[in-house]
Design a protein around this motif. Sequence first.
Motif, PDB file in Angstrom:
ATOM      1  N   SER A  37      91.782  45.641  74.652  1.00 22.05           N
ATOM      2  CA  SER A  37      92.228  44.534  75.493  1.00 22.05           C
ATOM      3  C   SER A  37      91.337  44.462  76.733  1.00 22.05           C
ATOM      4  N   ASP A  38      91.893  43.974  77.871  1.00 23.42           N
ATOM      5  CA  ASP A  38      91.112  44.047  79.114  1.00 23.42           C
ATOM      6  C   ASP A  38      90.784  45.504  79.380  1.00 23.42           C
ATOM      7  N   GLU A  39      89.681  45.735  80.114  1.00 23.88           N
ATOM      8  CA  GLU A  39      89.223  47.120  80.250  1.00 23.88           C
ATOM      9  C   GLU A  39      90.237  48.016  80.968  1.00 23.88           C
ATOM     10  N   ASP A  40      91.095  47.434  81.825  1.00 20.88           N
ATOM     11  CA  ASP A  40      92.056  48.290  82.546  1.00 20.88           C
ATOM     12  C   ASP A  40      93.422  48.340  81.857  1.00 20.88           C
ATOM     13  N   GLU A  41      93.555  47.658  80.723  1.00 26.89           N
ATOM     14  CA  GLU A  41      94.867  47.623  80.065  1.00 26.89           C
ATOM     15  C   GLU A  41      95.136  48.956  79.365  1.00 26.89           C
ATOM     16  N   SER A  42      96.199  49.616  79.768  1.00 27.34           N
ATOM     17  CA  SER A  42      96.479  50.965  79.275  1.00 27.34           C
ATOM     18  C   SER A  42      97.841  51.392  79.810  1.00 27.34           C
ATOM     19  N   ASN A  43      98.413  52.413  79.202  1.00 24.52           N
ATOM     20  CA  ASN A  43      99.623  52.997  79.794  1.00 24.52           C
ATOM     21  C   ASN A  43      99.309  53.561  81.171  1.00 24.52           C
ATOM     22  N   THR A  44      98.091  54.095  81.302  1.00 22.58           N
ATOM     23  CA  THR A  44      97.687  54.711  82.573  1.00 22.58           C
ATOM     24  C   THR A  44      97.952  53.776  83.747  1.00 22.58           C
ATOM     25  N   LYS A  45      97.574  52.518  83.589  1.00 22.48           N
ATOM     26  CA  LYS A  45      97.708  51.544  84.688  1.00 22.48           C
ATOM     27  C   LYS A  45      99.154  51.387  85.155  1.00 22.48           C
ATOM     28  N   TYR A  46     100.107  51.610  84.239  1.00 20.43           N
ATOM     29  CA  TYR A  46     101.513  51.350  84.581  1.00 20.43           C
ATOM     30  C   TYR A  46     102.259  52.592  85.064  1.00 20.43           C
ATOM     31  N   ALA A  47     101.619  53.763  84.983  1.00 18.36           N
ATOM     32  CA  ALA A  47     102.288  54.997  85.441  1.00 18.36           C
ATOM     33  C   ALA A  47     102.513  54.886  86.945  1.00 18.36           C
ATOM     34  N   GLN A  48     103.713  55.221  87.360  1.00 20.73           N
ATOM     35  CA  GLN A  48     104.042  54.995  88.766  1.00 20.73           C
ATOM     36  C   GLN A  48     104.154  56.286  89.561  1.00 20.73           C
ATOM     37  N   GLY A  49     105.064  57.153  89.124  1.00 23.81           N
ATOM     38  CA  GLY A  49     105.534  58.279  89.945  1.00 23.81           C
ATOM     39  C   GLY A  49     104.449  59.186  90.472  1.00 23.81           C
TER      40      GLY A  49
END
Length: 184
Positions: A37-49
Amino acid sequence: MIKADVLVIGSGISGLSYAIKVSEQLPDAKIIIVTKSDEDESNTKYAQGGLAVVTDSKNDNFNKHIEDTMRAGDGENKRDVVEMVVTEAPKRFREIVEWGANFDMKNGEFALGREGGHTENRIVHHKDITGFEIERALLQTAKSSPNIEILDHHYVIDIITQHHVPGKETERRRHPLLRRLYFG
Ligand SMILES: Cc1cc2nc3c(=O)[nH]c(=O)nc-3n(C[C@H](O)[C@H](O)[C@H](O)COP(=O)(O)OP(=O)(O)OC[C@H]3O[C@@H](n4cnc5c(N)ncnc54)[C@H](O)[C@@H]3O)c2cc1C
């Protein structure tokens, strides 16, 4: 045909950190990251804590983190894996910092949060968008490496290796650059 010495699939924290490390150790290797997908699309991007890591040696230590993790896993987790992950964590965390990720600070030290299952404050974080910040920094580092190319919107469907091709030799062969990476 596009050729690469090292093909990395995915542009989350795993793929980007692997590509950056290979690029640092093998500056003459051509590394291609393909990502669906877009280069930054990943679970990583959505990790918050944030990341659980022992950085406060006054109040915390590896044994406490290991025992907290075993208790949280109700003994189902493999102790040797838990030990490896906990003891490697500070080194891996320092790499992410060296690659440009910013973490919240307090009085010159990392500001540590506490999350469920932890008996000490050991969560390093960037506000509540830690993964977004890590993804930003790793992408920037990867893009500044002259030997890393990122192909976004490329979906890996299958991997065809030597042993899939009729008539080709089936013996395992390691690329000379990778032999250098693993065996020096
Ligand atoms: C909402 C949320 C909150 C979280 N909070 C935390 C937290 O606070 N702390 C913590 O430690 N962890 C947290 N996690 C877990 C953490 O985000 C993941 O464990 C971690 O990001 C996984 O990294 P990764 O690089 O292995 O995978 P990902 O970041 O998912 O990267 C996988 C990459 O592979 C690509 N890809 C997948 N399939 C293909 C294909 N067929 N072809 C091409 N490319 C492909 C994807 O597009 C993506 O770029 C959270 C996760 C979520 C979703």
